[in-house]
Design a protein around this motif. Structure first.
Motif, mmCIF file in Angstrom:
data_model
loop_
_atom_site.group_PDB
_atom_site.id
_atom_site.type_symbol
_atom_site.label_atom_id
_atom_site.label_comp_id
_atom_site.label_asym_id
_atom_site.label_seq_id
_atom_site.Cartn_x
_atom_site.Cartn_y
_atom_site.Cartn_z
ATOM 1 N N ILE A 156 8.677 1.068 2.457
ATOM 2 C CA ILE A 156 8.750 2.403 1.856
ATOM 3 C C ILE A 156 10.118 3.041 2.063
ATOM 4 O O ILE A 156 10.292 4.238 1.826
ATOM 5 N N TYR A 186 0.806 -1.222 0.000
ATOM 6 C CA TYR A 186 0.000 0.000 0.000
ATOM 7 C C TYR A 186 0.844 1.279 0.000
ATOM 8 O O TYR A 186 0.688 2.149 -0.860
ATOM 9 N N GLY A 187 1.752 1.365 0.968
ATOM 10 C CA GLY A 187 2.556 2.577 1.089
ATOM 11 C C GLY A 187 3.425 2.806 -0.138
ATOM 12 O O GLY A 187 3.577 3.934 -0.616
ATOM 13 N N ARG A 232 5.897 -3.689 6.412
ATOM 14 C CA ARG A 232 5.166 -2.553 5.849
ATOM 15 C C ARG A 232 5.977 -1.277 6.000
ATOM 16 O O ARG A 232 6.008 -0.420 5.116
ATOM 17 N N LEU A 267 1.491 4.119 -2.899
ATOM 18 C CA LEU A 267 1.081 5.491 -2.624
ATOM 19 C C LEU A 267 2.180 6.478 -3.013
ATOM 20 O O LEU A 267 1.914 7.530 -3.584
ATOM 21 N N HIS A 268 3.434 6.118 -2.695
ATOM 22 C CA HIS A 268 4.506 7.095 -2.841
ATOM 23 C C HIS A 268 5.240 7.000 -4.177
ATOM 24 O O HIS A 268 5.657 7.988 -4.729
#
Ligand SMILES: Nc1ncnc2c1ncn2[C@@H]1O[C@H](COP(=O)(O)OP(=O)(O)OP(=O)(O)O)[C@@H](O)[C@H]1O
Ligand SMILES: [Mg+2]
Lengths: 570, 271
Positions: free
Chosen positions: B184, B127-128, B180, B131-132
């Protein structure tokens, strides 16, 4: 110390058990009461003729009033295909005292297909003028007597008529039909075969995603190389259903079933492929389960769609009472609620479209964004109070804002649009509160972990808070919808009509056209205020329809809640 | 200076903040209030790059609070106000206009209680990243696999990547949260008692992981276990009643602490 704690534990357990028992007993009781209530309703439909046979008396004629009159009204003889009266032949018997001897005269009643509004029967010293009368729709017998003694009237044979509401024998309603089959039994399958198959396909997909079916899975292995073909076939069927069955609700649901099936089967095939590439047995469901992308989600939507299309009666069984017949003012049992049914669907649809986005948005704003200033507190208080405002007040509001022209009024007239908007406004505070509750119950830890990976506030709301709260929000919204679905009061104010013999035109309020509309609760209200029992039975039938619709909506809510709970517990 | 609180002489927050390596984050004179209740008193703390800094101290002394100011997680609590500065290089973290998204991207956090997203294991980690950076599916697959491997959980979840993250055991969930966080690629990882919910085997796995992570990341860890602090950390700060009583190299703290209070705490003769 330990003893004390044991004691406390014991007491707590006792209390808990008690609560549990009270809760389950309460549930059982309410279920029982519900069942009783339903059976009474069914009874009302099944046995529409009541009480006792018609009896009455014609007052003696006097010097001053030479003729006394007695009117019998025959409402609705039910006939078979040949026009013969269903049930025993009806015979009326007139009895009077002729100077010490009792005289009796029988009048046979036969049925005519003509509309026969009047039959005159004259009684004088020499006897009764008529041996037989013919009745059609709404026939009235005017019985005139010039005798100076009272004449008794009673029904000697035939189906038992209903008693007059007031108990007065002057005007009576004969209802000679106990024939429920007219109302319910001629439902028949009119679904387009494609939608039927779509529905069956979805049943299959739900089964496929829910429990192990090794034989089916190994059969599906053959499809592994043809995933695209399978997918496009199913999408094609969805489009085909829309094209062939027309753009009706049924067709849309059918297309939905095909699309959902396509997603389910596709994901399953992908999962199988993944397993296969790992060199595993694809028919082993326990493993497969885990490699199907978002199996839970697909299953939830499939189940919801299934519940909805199954309980949505007109999709699978067409009941003329619902979807074909309008009200027939002369024949209660030949009436239907087509207009009210579609009226309800339109009003609900409009209410949902206007209220849900606004209310959910407001809830998100209040819960997630608004700083706790005096203004937001005031708004919160207002919303909370609005949820408790009696529905009739919302009706007045709708009348002023939506129906009337001039001032702040939008001048939509007493139309579906005005009704939908009014109902939408009524649902808003309920949805806002339910959504706020759902948003509040999203754990802080979830927000923290989302912020922790660098989400903006909007991303946190969109990707984490809303999905977690969505089942709660949907449940709340559906419950709000089912609450307003049963409301009659505000629509009486807005101006729903008692008799609508056409399909409602949803945009008539804006574009002009026929604005008249009615909804099921209104229909029930007007039918129960009719004096004749037959209408009461029809009102009961309409009530059952309403209850079934509510049950359908609540089942969807239950499926959602169940899913939500399972997710939290795992 | 010192103050007497409840019969205990509590020294002011220490000013002796010597580190050997390169400075990564500097906390200076941090005062923090929850409503009217002050939780941190003039706390200063240097955090050295590519090292493990441990925060120890009795329950309620403000360890979590201090940790959560570093990535501004406390901003989520409306009643929380603070004064003082935290800097990371030339970025002033405590600045009003600081870019919180960038900040939290570069300072990841693992919480006291494991809190995976109610999404699939794959999405938890992906997810992260999604996102980035906008990775392709293959790139994402690779990142997810690498992160899960680094968090020592890959073997357990490799064939159930599409299961809900919340369906894992507590220890697995905590390692998933670590995966998680590292997916990132932050510079700093804050860990708030990451082992408090774990059995000894999982704890050992995570400790090993922390030592491994140190090569690439700066780690700050809050722990209640003296032995854990001694095993994994390079620097240790001892906090008491909102003060940073003593900060020094871990060997120093655990062999010959300057403060008597510290001595008593680490030997368990406290309260
Ligand atoms: N959200 C909050 N609102 C009000 N007070 C808080 C809040 N969070 C923490 N506090 C208070 O701040 C002080 C420090 O709390 P903190 O959580 O930082 O302690 P801690 O050292 O992490 O303790 P533990 O080891 O038990 O986790 C405590 O006295 C606590 O009561
Ligand atoms: Mg803590």
């Amino acid at each position: 110390m330990k003893k004390d704690i044991d004691l406390l534990k014991k007491r707590n357990r006792k209390r808990r058990d008690l609560m549990e028992r009270a809760g389950s007993t309460g549930l059982a009781l309410s279920g029982f009461i519900g069942l009783m209530f339903l059976s009474v309703l069914v009874w009302q439909i099944a046995v529409p003729t009541f009480i006792e046979g018609e009896t009455g008396q014609i007052e003696p004629a006097s010097e001053f009033i030479p003729v006394s009159e007695y009117v019998l009204k025959w409402d609705h003889p039910t006939v078979d295909d040949d026009g013969a009266l269903i049930g025993d032949p009806v015979v009326l018997e007139l009895t009077w005292d002729d100077g010490g001897t009792e005289r009796t005269h029988s009048i046979a009643v036969t049925v005519t297909s003509e509309r026969n509004l009047r039959e005159d029967i004259v009684i004088n010293a020499s006897g009764v003028s008529t041996e037989a009368v013919e009745v059609g729709k709404k026939t009235k017998f005017y019985i005139q007597s010039s005798l100076e003694v009272p004449v008794d009237i009673h029904q000697a044979s035939g189906p038992v008529p209903a008693a007059d509401e007031t108990g007065s024998p002057t005007v009576s309603s004969f209802v000679i039909s106990a024939d429920v089959s007219v109302v319910v039994d001629d439902g028949r399958f009119v679904s387009h075969p494609l939608t039927m198959v779509a529905w069956l396909m979805l049943v299959f997909v739900v089964a496929l995603l829910s429990f192990p079916m090794p034989a089916v899975l190994s059969a599906m292995e053959a499809l592994l190389n043809r995933q695209a073909a399978v997918r496009y076939t199913l999408y094609g069927l969805a489009a085909g259903t829309l094209a062939l069955a027309g753009f009706t609700l049924e067709a849309w649901l059918g297309a939905g079933c095909w699309t959902m099936s396509a997603v389910g089967i596709n994901r399953t095939l992908q999962g199988m492929e993944r397993l296969k590439s790992q060199g595993r047995d694809v028919t082993q469901f326990d493993r497969l389960k885990h490699s199907i992308t978002n199996r839970e989600g697909v299953l939830m939507w499939s189940r919801m769609l299934l519940v909805f299309s199954t309980l949505f009666i007109p999709l699978l069984i067409d009941v003329p009472f619902l979807t074909e017949r309008y009200q027939d003012i002369f024949q209660p049992y030949a009436s239907g609620i087509r207009s009210a049914f579609f009226g309800t669907i339109w009003v609900m649809g409009i209410a949902m479209v206007v209220s849900m986005p606004v209310s959910i948005g407001a809830a998100i704003y209040l819960e997630e964004y608004a700083a706790p200033t005096k203004t937001t507190k005031l708004i919160q208080a207002l919303v909370t109070n609005l949820a408790g405002v009696p529905s009739i007040v919302f009706g007045m509001f709708g009348l002023a804002i939506f129906v009337k022209q001039g001032g702040i009024g939008l001048g939509l007239g007493p139309s579906i649009l005005a009704a939908g908007l009014t109902m939408g406004v009524m649902a808003m505070p309920i949805i806002v509160l339910a959504s706020q509750e759902a948003l509040r119950s999203v754990p802080t830890s979830l927000r923290e972990s989302a912020y922790g990976v660098g989400c903006t506030q909007w991303q946190v709301t969109r990707d984490h808070v809303l999905p977690s709260a969505m089942p709660g929000i949907m449940t709340g919204s559906i419950l709000a919808m089912s609450r307003i679905m049963g409301e009659a009061a505000p629509l009486v104010v807005v101006g729903a009509a008692a008799l609508v013999l056409f399909d409602p035109e949803p945009l008539a309020g804006l574009l002009g056209g026929n604005k008249g509309f009615t909804v099921i609760p209104i229909q029930i209200y007007f039918w129960t205020s009719e004096p004749e029992h037959a209408w009461h039975s029809m009102a009961a039938a309409a009530s059952i329809t309403l209850i079934l619709l509510l049950a359908a909506m609540n089942s969807v809510a239950i499926v959602l809640r169940q899913h939500f709970r399972k997710r939290l517990n795992s | 200076m010192s103050e007497e609180i409840g019969g205990e002489v509590v020294p002011d927050s220490t000013r002796e903040l010597n580190i050997d390596g390169e400075l990564d984050i500097m906390i200076e004179d941090l005062d923090l209030w929850y409503g009217t209740k002050q939780a941190l008193y003039g706390v200063s703390l240097p955090i050295a790059r590519n090292s493990v800094t441990a925060l120890i101290g009795p329950s309620g002394c403000g360890k979590s609070t201090l940790l959560r100011t570093i990535n501004r997680m406390n901003d989520l609590i409306p009643i929380c106000k603070y004064e003082g500065t935290i800097t990371k290089g030339d970025v002033v973290i405590t600045d009003k206009g600081a870019d919180l998204v960038e900040l939290r991207k570069s300072i990841g956090m693992v919480f006291q209680r494991p809190n995976p997203f109610p999404k699939s294991i794959y999405d938890n980690v992906g997810y992260g990243v999604r996102l980035h950076h906008q990775p392709t599916r293959d790139e994402l697959d690779a990142i997810v696999e690498k992160s899960l491997k680094r968090a020592a959980i890959w073997n357990e979840v490799a064939d159930r990547l599409h299961d809900l993250g919340t369906s894992l055991s507590g220890g697995q969930q905590q390692r998933l949260c670590i995966a998680r966080t590292i997916a990132i690629e932050p510079d700093v990882i804050l860990m708030d008692e990451p082992c408090s919910a774990l059995d000894p085997i999982a704890t050992a796995a995570i400790e090993e992981l922390i030592l491994e992570l140190k090569k690439d990341f700066t780690v700050v860890i809050v722990t209640h276990s003296m032995s854990q602090a001694a095993r994994v950390s390079d620097y240790t700060g001892f906090m008491y009643l909102g003060r940073m009583v003593e900060f020094n190299k871990t060997e120093k703290i655990f062999s010959e602490p300057d403060q008597e209070l510290t001595q008593r705490y680490i030997t368990g003769r406290f309260g």
